[in-house]
Design an enzyme around this catalytic site. Structure first.
Site, mmCIF file in Angstrom:
data_model
loop_
_atom_site.group_PDB
_atom_site.id
_atom_site.type_symbol
_atom_site.label_atom_id
_atom_site.label_comp_id
_atom_site.label_asym_id
_atom_site.label_seq_id
_atom_site.Cartn_x
_atom_site.Cartn_y
_atom_site.Cartn_z
ATOM 1 N N LYS A 58 -2.065 -10.941 -0.277
ATOM 2 C CA LYS A 58 -2.110 -9.503 -0.008
ATOM 3 C C LYS A 58 -3.507 -8.970 0.299
ATOM 4 O O LYS A 58 -3.648 -7.984 1.037
ATOM 5 C CB LYS A 58 -1.527 -8.725 -1.192
ATOM 6 N N ASP A 117 3.910 -1.306 -1.601
ATOM 7 C CA ASP A 117 3.985 -1.473 -3.056
ATOM 8 C C ASP A 117 3.661 -0.140 -3.744
ATOM 9 O O ASP A 117 4.346 0.270 -4.680
ATOM 10 C CB ASP A 117 2.993 -2.539 -3.535
#
Length: 294
Positions: A80, A116
């Site tokens: 990420k 997220d």
């Protein structure tokens, strides 16, 4: 959504890049929702463990994906943060968080987003609408931890206590968050301090891997947890983690990790297709798969 794939695209080819992603329920969640919207949509996991590749190979995999006609990728652990170096453009919130979990491919260029944070923000607002947010203890400051910490502060948390075994990482994360939320108190604490600090916070968020099937158990000693606390978990396999079960038994308001899993999938699906998915339908599908032991 200036960088979304056109809804006129005849089909969508999407991938998930990360370690141990073959069992992920994100691909079937996306595919079932696409079926309900009469879209041709194929979503495939690309497991670094199986391929014997490392996080540093994510750029090469993105390039190969673009050449093979992929429209988008979701990105998970451990890529990420690494993936940002390989992108042409990164959204404002993903830049602030320092992590990307959704990459759109358009005209040979890569555009990064983070769902997220927005996914957890959606879950928190819908699942714990009355939660007191003056002071919160968060466990875990990795890629997902960075996003949910951002979401908590964005939701109005005044004081955030961040705990992580990697003391350098948690100190760096606290400093980064302070630049975006200068009026909030963001304090890095050691894991051994966390149980005692439970006594004076309103809520507890677990963004560590403790509670997952292969990391079972409680992420901290919960002796100071009482019914006045709210408790949230980012782990969704199992959806009823040891922490969620214990908190529920104590009478706490709880937010299981399935809420965030759905929230981030809803936002990613929207970014990829330009269409609005049915969040309730996606959560029902997730719970159905979890119940079936998938």
């Amino acid at each position: 959504m200036g960088n979304t794939v056109s809804t006129l695209t005849q089909s969508y080819l999407v991938g998930l890049i990360g370690d141990g992603v073959l069992p992920s329920l994100t691909p079937p969640m996306h595919e079932r929702e696409a079926d309900a919207q009469s879209l041709r949509y194929l979503y495939r996991p690309i497991d670094l463990t199986v391929l014997q590749r490392g996080a540093q190979d994510v750029g090469e995999l993105l390039k190969s994906g673009a050449e093979l006609g992929f429209n988008a990728f979701n990105i998970t652990h451990p890529c990420k943060q690494v993936v940002i170096d390989y992108l042409d453009e990164v959204s404002e919130n993903a830049t602030a968080i320092g992590a990307v979990n959704t990459v759109i491919i358009k005209d040979g260029k890569f555009f990064g987003h983070n769902t997220d944070a927005s996914g957890f923000g959606w879950a928190l607002a819908g699942g714990l609408p009355e939660a007191k947010l003056d002071k919160v203890l968060q466990l875990g400051a990795g890629g997902a931890g960075a996003a949910v910490a951002f979401a908590l502060l964005d939701a109005g948390v005044k004081e955030l206590l961040l705990s992580d075994p990697d003391t350098a990482r948690v100190a760096e994360r606290a400093a980064e968050l302070k630049t975006h939320f200068p009026h909030a108190a963001i304090v890095a604490i050691r894991p051994d301090e966390a149980p005692a600090r439970l006594a004076d916070v309103d809520g507890l968020l677990n963004a560590s891997p403790i509670g997952m099937h292969h990391h079972p158990g409680l992420p901290l000693d919960i002796s100071n947890l009482t019914s006045r606390h709210w408790v949230a978990d980012c782990v969704y396999r199992p959806v009823d983690t040891a922490l969620i079960l214990a908190a529920r038994d104590l009478g706490c308001q709880v937010l299981d990790g399935g809420n965030m899993a759905v929230g981030q999938a809803v936002d990613a699906f929207g970014i990829i297709t330009g269409l609005t998915p049915d969040a309730g339908r996606m959560r029902a599908h997730l719970l159905e798969m979890l119940e079936a032991g998938l």
